[in-house]
Design a protein around this motif. Sequence first.
Motif, mmCIF file in Angstrom:
data_model
loop_
_atom_site.group_PDB
_atom_site.id
_atom_site.type_symbol
_atom_site.label_atom_id
_atom_site.label_comp_id
_atom_site.label_asym_id
_atom_site.label_seq_id
_atom_site.Cartn_x
_atom_site.Cartn_y
_atom_site.Cartn_z
ATOM 1 N N SER A 79 0.641 -0.962 0.053
ATOM 2 C CA SER A 79 -0.347 0.224 0.222
ATOM 3 C C SER A 79 1.098 0.999 0.320
ATOM 4 O O SER A 79 1.886 1.367 0.554
ATOM 5 C CB SER A 79 -0.708 -0.099 1.165
ATOM 6 N N VAL A 80 0.399 2.480 -0.950
ATOM 7 C CA VAL A 80 1.305 3.483 -1.390
ATOM 8 C C VAL A 80 0.223 4.388 -0.950
ATOM 9 O O VAL A 80 -0.641 4.506 -1.222
ATOM 10 C CB VAL A 80 2.323 3.413 -2.032
ATOM 11 N N ASP A 81 0.936 5.750 0.744
ATOM 12 C CA ASP A 81 0.338 7.077 0.316
ATOM 13 C C ASP A 81 1.266 7.964 -0.685
ATOM 14 O O ASP A 81 2.456 7.984 0.046
ATOM 15 C CB ASP A 81 0.503 7.232 1.900
ATOM 16 N N LEU A 82 0.848 8.557 -1.198
ATOM 17 C CA LEU A 82 1.680 9.215 -2.798
ATOM 18 C C LEU A 82 1.446 10.185 -2.107
ATOM 19 O O LEU A 82 0.825 11.534 -1.855
ATOM 20 C CB LEU A 82 1.216 8.447 -3.851
ATOM 21 N N VAL A 84 -5.451 -0.815 -6.969
ATOM 22 C CA VAL A 84 -7.038 -0.709 -6.190
ATOM 23 C C VAL A 84 -6.506 0.644 -5.758
ATOM 24 O O VAL A 84 -5.749 1.377 -5.050
ATOM 25 C CB VAL A 84 -7.026 -1.773 -4.896
ATOM 26 N N ARG A 85 -7.465 1.508 -6.429
ATOM 27 C CA ARG A 85 -7.461 3.118 -5.953
ATOM 28 C C ARG A 85 -8.624 3.084 -4.699
ATOM 29 O O ARG A 85 -9.564 2.592 -4.366
ATOM 30 C CB ARG A 85 -7.902 4.372 -7.308
ATOM 31 N N VAL A 86 -8.171 4.034 -3.946
ATOM 32 C CA VAL A 86 -8.263 4.096 -2.358
ATOM 33 C C VAL A 86 -8.621 5.594 -2.653
ATOM 34 O O VAL A 86 -7.221 6.639 -2.874
ATOM 35 C CB VAL A 86 -8.090 3.901 -1.407
ATOM 36 N N SER A 87 -9.678 6.405 -3.084
ATOM 37 C CA SER A 87 -10.052 8.040 -2.402
ATOM 38 C C SER A 87 -10.689 8.254 -0.896
ATOM 39 O O SER A 87 -11.540 8.047 -0.791
ATOM 40 C CB SER A 87 -11.109 8.983 -3.548
ATOM 41 N N ILE A 88 -9.689 9.120 0.204
ATOM 42 C CA ILE A 88 -9.912 9.185 1.031
ATOM 43 C C ILE A 88 -10.213 10.482 1.787
ATOM 44 O O ILE A 88 -10.428 11.132 1.043
ATOM 45 C CB ILE A 88 -8.489 9.107 2.013
ATOM 46 N N GLY A 94 -2.686 11.625 -5.642
ATOM 47 C CA GLY A 94 -2.451 10.390 -6.185
ATOM 48 C C GLY A 94 -2.742 10.339 -7.393
ATOM 49 O O GLY A 94 -1.922 8.786 -8.241
ATOM 50 N N ARG A 95 -3.393 10.758 -8.281
ATOM 51 C CA ARG A 95 -4.398 10.526 -9.208
ATOM 52 C C ARG A 95 -3.285 10.596 -10.442
ATOM 53 O O ARG A 95 -3.123 9.390 -10.793
ATOM 54 C CB ARG A 95 -5.537 11.655 -9.497
ATOM 55 N N PRO A 96 -2.657 11.466 -10.209
ATOM 56 C CA PRO A 96 -1.877 11.226 -11.939
ATOM 57 C C PRO A 96 -0.723 9.420 -11.841
ATOM 58 O O PRO A 96 -0.555 9.258 -13.006
ATOM 59 C CB PRO A 96 -1.268 12.490 -12.252
ATOM 60 N N VAL A 97 -0.348 9.596 -10.411
ATOM 61 C CA VAL A 97 0.357 8.601 -10.206
ATOM 62 C C VAL A 97 -0.426 7.221 -10.442
ATOM 63 O O VAL A 97 0.452 6.107 -11.071
ATOM 64 C CB VAL A 97 1.093 8.822 -8.546
ATOM 65 N N CYS A 98 -1.495 7.449 -9.651
ATOM 66 C CA CYS A 98 -1.849 6.254 -10.538
ATOM 67 C C CYS A 98 -2.630 6.025 -11.530
ATOM 68 O O CYS A 98 -2.293 4.307 -12.052
ATOM 69 C CB CYS A 98 -3.725 6.279 -9.642
ATOM 70 N N ASP A 99 -2.218 6.560 -12.375
ATOM 71 C CA ASP A 99 -3.051 6.552 -13.872
ATOM 72 C C ASP A 99 -1.425 6.155 -14.203
ATOM 73 O O ASP A 99 -1.165 5.088 -15.239
ATOM 74 C CB ASP A 99 -2.800 8.227 -14.661
ATOM 75 N N LEU A 100 -0.026 6.426 -14.594
ATOM 76 C CA LEU A 100 1.220 5.994 -14.130
ATOM 77 C C LEU A 100 1.075 4.767 -14.315
ATOM 78 O O LEU A 100 1.889 3.536 -15.001
ATOM 79 C CB LEU A 100 2.192 6.622 -13.793
#
Length: 246
Positions: free
Chosen positions: A22-25, A117-121, A102-108
């Motif tokens: 898990s990663v907090d970006l 798995v994308r999590v929006s807090i 975190g969104r652009p890193v998730c896209d990469l």
Amino acid sequence: MAAIAPLPPHHRELVTEQWCLSVDLGQAQDPTAIAVLQHRVVKHVRFDGKVFAAGEVVDVRHLQRLPLGFSYPAQVAELQKLLARHPLNSGCTLVADETGVGRPVCDLLNDSGLKPVRVSITTGESFSPNRGGWHVAKSLLISTLDAALHSGSLRVAAELTEAGPLAEELKDLRRKVSAAGRYQFEARVGAHDDIVLALAIGLWTCVGLPKRKPGMSGRAVGKLPPGQEPSPLSGRWTSLRNGPSP
């Protein structure tokens, strides 16, 4: 989530496990934090074949912070290298916080084939599906973490490099009640909560995430170009790395 009960006489142990990275970006203001968790669910099988739930435990095998200013492509490359190491290369759920930067890193990560798995807090107290990922309330993440720490079902080795900073982040968390009567958790002014959030997201993925439907992303096996594969890890996970690869 209950800690594992002792094995009774005339029983055998049945264990299933999963790995989660898990990663907090972050990047400029807050560092990116990474946690590797091993989740084991144990059942006891009696001599007559009857099965009893014995509990579950989540062991934190690795904690890591990337330096401030670490570029997004470099962060993706670091995650690829971690996922290419044994035992994660045999199958690991990758989960990433896509809130804010975190969104652009998730896209990469998607473009690299890792499919996290994308999590929006969010605020509130619950979770809900969101475009193949999840909206999860911060209060739910932190309360799940708090309960697991108190029950002993979440174990963090003291010798992990980031164990000390994790303990400090937990101390710095402040709980307050909003105007709507809901609990909110925030780090004190000037403090970070990146390691806490990386750990909380991973823990929730292990014990709180509903079973994934067919086609939902989240299973990641890291691969590197030929000739760049790292050797399998041996020994303690604490020797994995104290910082990013050069």
